[in-house]
Write an enzyme that holds these catalytic residues in place. Sequence first.
Site, PDB file in Angstrom:
ATOM      1  CG  HIS A  44       5.842   2.910   1.743  1.00  0.00           C
ATOM      2  ND1 HIS A  44       4.484   3.065   1.725  1.00  0.00           N
ATOM      3  CD2 HIS A  44       6.120   2.141   2.827  1.00  0.00           C
ATOM      4  CE1 HIS A  44       3.949   2.412   2.748  1.00  0.00           C
ATOM      5  NE2 HIS A  44       4.925   1.846   3.444  1.00  0.00           N
ATOM      6  CD  GLN A  49       9.736  -0.669  11.676  1.00  0.00           C
ATOM      7  OE1 GLN A  49       8.761  -1.356  11.935  1.00  0.00           O
ATOM      8  NE2 GLN A  49       9.851  -0.025  10.532  1.00  0.00           N
ATOM      9  CG  MET A 101       2.379  10.824   3.701  1.00  0.00           C
ATOM     10  SD  MET A 101       2.668  10.483   1.977  1.00  0.00           S
ATOM     11  CE  MET A 101       1.723  11.793   1.275  1.00  0.00           C
ATOM     12  CB  SER A 102       0.420   6.193   8.313  1.00  0.00           C
ATOM     13  OG  SER A 102      -0.030   4.931   8.753  1.00  0.00           O
ATOM     14  CB  ALA A 142      -0.968   0.006   1.186  1.00  0.00           C
TER      15      ALA A 142
HETATM   16  P1  AMP Z   1       5.434  -0.167   6.399  1.00  0.00           P
HETATM   17  O1  AMP Z   1       4.978  -0.546   5.028  1.00  0.00           O
HETATM   18  O2  AMP Z   1       4.441   0.628   7.175  1.00  0.00           O
HETATM   19  O3  AMP Z   1       6.038  -1.328   7.156  1.00  0.00           O
HETATM   20  O4  AMP Z   1       6.646   0.836   6.181  1.00  0.00           O
HETATM   21  C1  AMP Z   1       7.792   0.487   5.441  1.00  0.00           C
HETATM   22  C2  AMP Z   1       8.854   1.522   5.656  1.00  0.00           C
HETATM   23  O5  AMP Z   1       8.397   2.787   5.226  1.00  0.00           O
HETATM   24  C3  AMP Z   1       9.247   1.655   7.128  1.00  0.00           C
HETATM   25  O6  AMP Z   1      10.667   1.786   7.223  1.00  0.00           O
HETATM   26  C4  AMP Z   1       8.551   2.917   7.532  1.00  0.00           C
HETATM   27  O7  AMP Z   1       9.202   3.612   8.592  1.00  0.00           O
HETATM   28  C5  AMP Z   1       8.632   3.723   6.250  1.00  0.00           C
HETATM   29  N1  AMP Z   1       7.606   4.764   6.254  1.00  0.00           N
HETATM   30  C6  AMP Z   1       6.286   4.617   6.513  1.00  0.00           C
HETATM   31  N2  AMP Z   1       5.653   5.815   6.485  1.00  0.00           N
HETATM   32  C7  AMP Z   1       6.608   6.743   6.227  1.00  0.00           C
HETATM   33  C8  AMP Z   1       6.609   8.155   6.091  1.00  0.00           C
HETATM   34  N3  AMP Z   1       5.496   8.874   6.207  1.00  0.00           N
HETATM   35  N4  AMP Z   1       7.774   8.772   5.825  1.00  0.00           N
HETATM   36  C9  AMP Z   1       8.917   8.057   5.695  1.00  0.00           C
HETATM   37  N5  AMP Z   1       8.998   6.727   5.809  1.00  0.00           N
HETATM   38  C10 AMP Z   1       7.859   6.073   6.067  1.00  0.00           C
END
Ligand code: AMP
Length: 274
Positions: A28, A144, A175-176, A23
Site C-alpha cells: 500500500h 481489479q 504482500m497482502s 491494515a
Molecule cells: P486493499 O487494501 O487490499 O484493497 O488494497 C489497496 C490497494 O493496494 C489495491 O490497489 C491493491 O492492489 C494494492 N496492493 C495490495 N497489495 C499490494 C502489493 N503487495 N503491492 C502493490 N500494491 C498492493
Amino acid sequence: MQNSSKVNLQGGKTIGFVPTMGALHRGHMSLVRACREENDVAVVSIFVNPTQFDPSEDLDKYPSDLDGDMTKLEEAGVDTLFMPEEASVYPEGFQTSIEVKGLSEKLCGAFRPGHFDGVATVVAKLLNMVYPTRAYFGAKDYQQSLIIRRLAVDLDMPVEIAVLPTVREEDCLAMSSRNAYLSADERRAAQAIYRALANAADRVKEGKRDAAEINAFMRETLQKEPLITEVQYAGVYDPNTLDDVADIKSEVLLAVAAKLGDTRLIDNMLVKGA
Ligand code: AMP
C-alpha cells in the site's frame, strides 16, 4: 490529459488518491509514496467495503490497525485520510451497481461471484467523492486494475489510473493483508505461489509456447505443496481480456489463486515470450 472543468474545481491543484481497506503494508505504502510525490494533494481512503465480500468470506475478521495506519500515513505526508461510514457510502435506498461485463466473471470473479461488481461500484463512488486527478492501484490485483481502467474509460471519468508493481516480502510472497492469517507452516508453503509463477515465466522467456504445458507445470508446482488445499486457477491468460491463451505469441499474464486452509491468496506476473 487534464479535463479543464476539473482543474477549475480543484483550484488548479492535482489530487492523488489511494483507495485501501486498511491494515497498510509496504505494498500500500508504495502507492501512497507515488501519490505523495506526483500530486499537490494526497488523499488515502480506508473503507472495508461490505459489498465485495461474499457472506461466507472474511469481512468481520478482516485485519485492521487504524493507529498503525494513521502513523504510517502521517509519516508519508498524506494530507487527508478519508474514512467514510458505511451508511454514508450506502445510504438507505441505495440501488446502483456497476458491472464491467466480460472482465468481472473471469479468474477471481468465477470464484467470488459479485465481488468485482462490489469493487467497481465502490471505486466509482470513491472516485466521484474524492474527484482525484490520479488514482493509484496495485498490479497485485491485476484483474481489479483492468476492471477499474475499463470503468473509468467507459464512464468518462476524468481520472488517470496508475497501476504500480507488486511489492513482495523477502521470500517474494506478494504482500497482502491476508498474509497475517497464515500459520508459520502455511506462510512457508505460500512460497510455492511465487515459485510457480517465476518458473513458468522462465519457461515462457525461454520460448515455450504451449500454454497447456505451462498451465500443467504451474498447477503441479502448487499441488506438490500439501498445505495448499485448493488451486482455484493457475495458468496463462490474455492480459487484456483475461481469456485463456493456447499459443504464447506475445505478452501473457501468468496468474494464480490458491487457498491455504481458509486463506485465499492471489498473485500474477506479466511476461513476454521469446
Ligand atoms: P486493499 O487494501 O487490499 O484493497 O488494497 C489497496 C490497494 O493496494 C489495491 O490497489 C491493491 O492492489 C494494492 N496492493 C495490495 N497489495 C499490494 C502489493 N503487495 N503491492 C502493490 N500494491 C498492493
